[in-house]
Design a protein around this motif. Structure first.
Motif, PDB file in Angstrom:
ATOM      1  N   TYR A 300       1.126  -1.091   0.148  1.00  0.00           N
ATOM      2  CA  TYR A 300      -0.432   0.088  -0.029  1.00  0.00           C
ATOM      3  C   TYR A 300       1.151   1.096  -0.386  1.00  0.00           C
ATOM      4  N   LYS A 302       1.449   5.104   1.164  1.00  0.00           N
ATOM      5  CA  LYS A 302       1.816   6.356   1.602  1.00  0.00           C
ATOM      6  C   LYS A 302       0.923   7.535   1.256  1.00  0.00           C
ATOM      7  N   TRP A 308       4.520   0.423   1.337  1.00  0.00           N
ATOM      8  CA  TRP A 308       5.053  -0.657   2.313  1.00  0.00           C
ATOM      9  C   TRP A 308       4.059  -1.642   2.517  1.00  0.00           C
ATOM     10  N   ILE A 309       4.124  -3.037   3.309  1.00  0.00           N
ATOM     11  CA  ILE A 309       3.832  -3.934   3.331  1.00  0.00           C
ATOM     12  C   ILE A 309       3.594  -4.131   5.164  1.00  0.00           C
ATOM     13  N   ASP A 310       1.854  -4.708   5.598  1.00  0.00           N
ATOM     14  CA  ASP A 310       1.816  -4.323   6.448  1.00  0.00           C
ATOM     15  C   ASP A 310       1.789  -6.088   6.753  1.00  0.00           C
ATOM     16  N   THR A 312       2.092  -7.212  10.641  1.00  0.00           N
ATOM     17  CA  THR A 312       1.470  -7.348  11.636  1.00  0.00           C
ATOM     18  C   THR A 312       0.915  -8.409  11.918  1.00  0.00           C
ATOM     19  N   ASP A 317       5.716  -6.372  11.592  1.00  0.00           N
ATOM     20  CA  ASP A 317       5.645  -4.982  11.133  1.00  0.00           C
ATOM     21  C   ASP A 317       5.493  -4.606   9.986  1.00  0.00           C
ATOM     22  N   GLU A 318       5.065  -2.920  10.007  1.00  0.00           N
ATOM     23  CA  GLU A 318       5.726  -3.016   9.042  1.00  0.00           C
ATOM     24  C   GLU A 318       6.896  -2.716   7.706  1.00  0.00           C
ATOM     25  N   LYS A 319       6.481  -2.197   6.992  1.00  0.00           N
ATOM     26  CA  LYS A 319       7.407  -2.526   6.728  1.00  0.00           C
ATOM     27  C   LYS A 319       7.671  -1.381   5.382  1.00  0.00           C
TER      28      LYS A 319
END
Length: 591
Positions: A300, A302, A308-310, A312, A317-319
């Motif tokens: 996704y 920002k 980023w990739i989530d 969690t 975590d988010e990366k």
């Protein structure tokens, strides 16, 4: 075939004959009997209790009696200790094994289903020479590849050179500002050493300039980013990425120095690669993954434009996978490289030999590839290993506290020479032979010390301890091999089979241990753990020395005993040589 492989179908047949029930191969667990109990191999009985509805002692007695009665050529006695059936193997088996194997010196096996394996190791930065930490990586990767090839797999060895980025520019800026055009030849240094010296110099100058800025009132954090030398390095990185001719020319020149230096070190330690990848050529490959991930909803974006990739929900975590300015990060580069490697060599398994500091990074890499649906995602394996430390603590390149690989090997050669001469074992050698011997001992000491520890464990390297001729070391095993060869050179083995008389305990113990080589090899391969072979070679050498001290070979009680012991000695020497070869260690014919 090992004795365990022979025992399993016999045990399964016995279970079927006694109880009319079939059990799977995986239910039959056979281990070496613990030394405090009588027997050679132990059958674990607990897995049969539920199906047979009997006490383990009863099951053990019934199976043991049946084996002794129906397979006396294999089993001569048994005893039951709670849930364990200890079996004594017929001595004829060990003598037959010795007769079949004593002259064998090629231990390669053919795999029923050979695997195609990509193995990445070494992967250095081109701003410094190889150091002690690299050596553990290189020895581990090379040895695992040889172990897998020994069992019939096809292995493709690769390395990725981290040849771009700010760390490379730091060496370049320091050379540009302070070298006055100095070349490796002018400095009398290997190219990688020269470049590494300027990387260390960059750190020293940066520290000096930081102190000046802090004294002028700047915060430490701001000073770190704003020293003139750091700004020059950042600008050089920008210039490199836009293809500035002068910067790229300097980069190519300094990298060529480093690669020439690496090549000399690789040749010395016996490392080799089927393909070298370069980050400067692969760092943009992962950018297409960003668009693919966005279109699939795996990534996704920002508001600032970063991607980023989530993770969690997967316990991570988010990366970030792409910066807001559109540049890629390390994980994106590694996505592209994984894809490139699979195109070059469609593998069944891809092994990354990388230190445990990157455990999280490797989890993220594999997980992203899985979420993107890549066919090779589940085939990635991280061979994580512990860092090497010194008795004084961790090594730090920027502070110039690393142990340089070349310097370390040179120092170990000197120690090997001193210790060998101290023991008075150099008579009859020419200067050229001594030079080769000292190098062989030094590299054997270094490789064995770094490989004898389970890869998962961190370790402390002690140079003096590594080259002890009497401890848990490579030189101890090398000396044992040379001792055996010395005996064999003066004797002749006849082809008559050794069929009469019992084996004495140490004779039997040696053949017993020799027979386990293939089992240890299989385990080392399945666990990617060369330390199992190192420990095995040491135990074999130690047991032979006990045998040699207790029983004369040249002046044996009879000619038949002499021949038996010569054959045991021959197989021991061949097995030590085979074990050490898989660790990348040569064993001298004389020392």
């Amino acid at each position: 075939m090992s004795i365990v492989a022979e025992l399993k179908p016999v045990v399964l047949g016995t279970l079927n004959q006694l109880y009319g029930q079939d059990f799977g191969q995986d239910v039959v667990s056979i281990n070496i009997t613990k030394p405090e109990f009588e027997g050679d191999y132990t059958l674990v009985l607990f897995s049969f209790i539920k199906q047979l509805k009997k006490k383990p002692e009863e099951i053990g007695a019934e199976i043991g009696q049946h084996l002794v009665a129906n397979h006396p050529q294999l089993i001569t006695a048994f005893n039951v200790i709670k849930g364990f059936l200890n079996l004594s193997i017929n001595q004829d088996y060990w003598k037959q094994y010795l007769e079949q194997k004593y002259a064998v010196n090629d231990f390669r096996q053919s795999a029923a289903s050979p695997q195609k394996i990509m193995l990445e190791y070494a992967s250095p930065n081109t701003n410094k020479p190889l150091h002690l930490g690299h050596l553990r990586n290189i020895f581990l990767g090379w040895s695992v590849s040889e172990i897998l090839k020994q069992l019939g797999d096809e292995v493709f060895k690769s390395s990725i050179s981290n040849d771009r980025g700010i760390h490379i520019c730091k060496s370049m800026v320091a050379w540009e500002q302070f070298a006055n055009g100095q070349t490796p030849e002018q400095a009398g240094l290997k190219g990688d050493h020269l470049v590494g010296d300027y990387y260390v110099l960059f750190g020293a100058k940066h520290k000096e300039q930081m102190a000046e800025l802090i004294e002028a009132g700047m915060s430490k954090e701001d000073a770190d980013k704003n020293t003139p030398i750091m700004k020059a390095a950042q600008q050089m990185l920008v210039d490199w990425e836009r293809g500035d001719t002068a910067v790229v020319g300097l980069w190519e020149k300094m990298n060529s120095w480093v690669y020439e230096g690496f090549s000399k070190t690789y040749n010395r330690i016996g490392a080799d690669f089927d393909k070298n990848y370069y980050e400067s050529q692969t760092y943009l490959l992962g950018k297409e993954f960003v668009q693919e991930g966005l279109s699939k909803g795996v990534f996704y974006q920002k508001e600032d434009g970063s991607v980023w990739i989530d993770l969690t929900s997967d316990g991570l975590d988010e990366k970030i996978v792409q910066r807001k300015d559109g540049t890629s990060v390390y994980i994106t580069q590694d996505l592209g490289l994984a894809d490139e490697k699979y195109k070059d060599f469609p593998y069944d398994e891809s092994i990354y030999v990388i230190a445990d500091e990157q455990n999280y990074h490797m989890k993220v890499l594999k997980l992203i590839l899985q979420k993107l649906g890549k066919p090779y995602a589940d085939r990635i394996h991280h061979l994580s290993y512990g860092m090497v430390e010194l008795p004084t603590g961790r090594m730090k390149t920027r502070e110039g506290t690393v142990v340089d690989a070349d310097d370390l090997m040179d120092e170990l050669v000197k120690v090997a020479a001193a210790k060998t001469e101290e023991l008075g074992k150099v008579s009859g050698f020419s200067e050229a032979e001594l030079t080769e011997l000292y190098e062989t001992i030094a590299l054997g000491a270094l490789k064995f010390f770094l490989l004898r520890v389970d890869p998962k464990k961190r370790m402390v390297f002690n140079p003096e301890e590594s080259i002890d001729f009497h401890g848990f070391t490579g030189p101890f095993i090398q000396y044992t091999h040379a001792r055996i060869k010395s005996v064999l050179r003066s004797e002749t083995i006849n082809q008559q089979s050794v069929t009469t008389g019992d084996l004495l305990p140490l004779e039997k113990d040696l053949v017993f241990l020799l027979e386990q080589f293939n089992v240890v090899l299989q385990q080392a391969a399945s666990e990617f753990n060369p330390s199992l072979l190192a420990i095995y070679a040491f135990n074999l050498a130690k047991l032979f020395n006990s045998f040699y001290a207790a029983h004369s070979i040249r002046n044996a009680e009879s000619e038949e005993k002499k021949q038996l012991r010569l054959k045991i000695s021959t197989l021991t020497a061949n097995t030590i040589a085979a074990s050490m070869k898989l660790l990348g260690i040569k064993v001298p014919e004389r020392m």
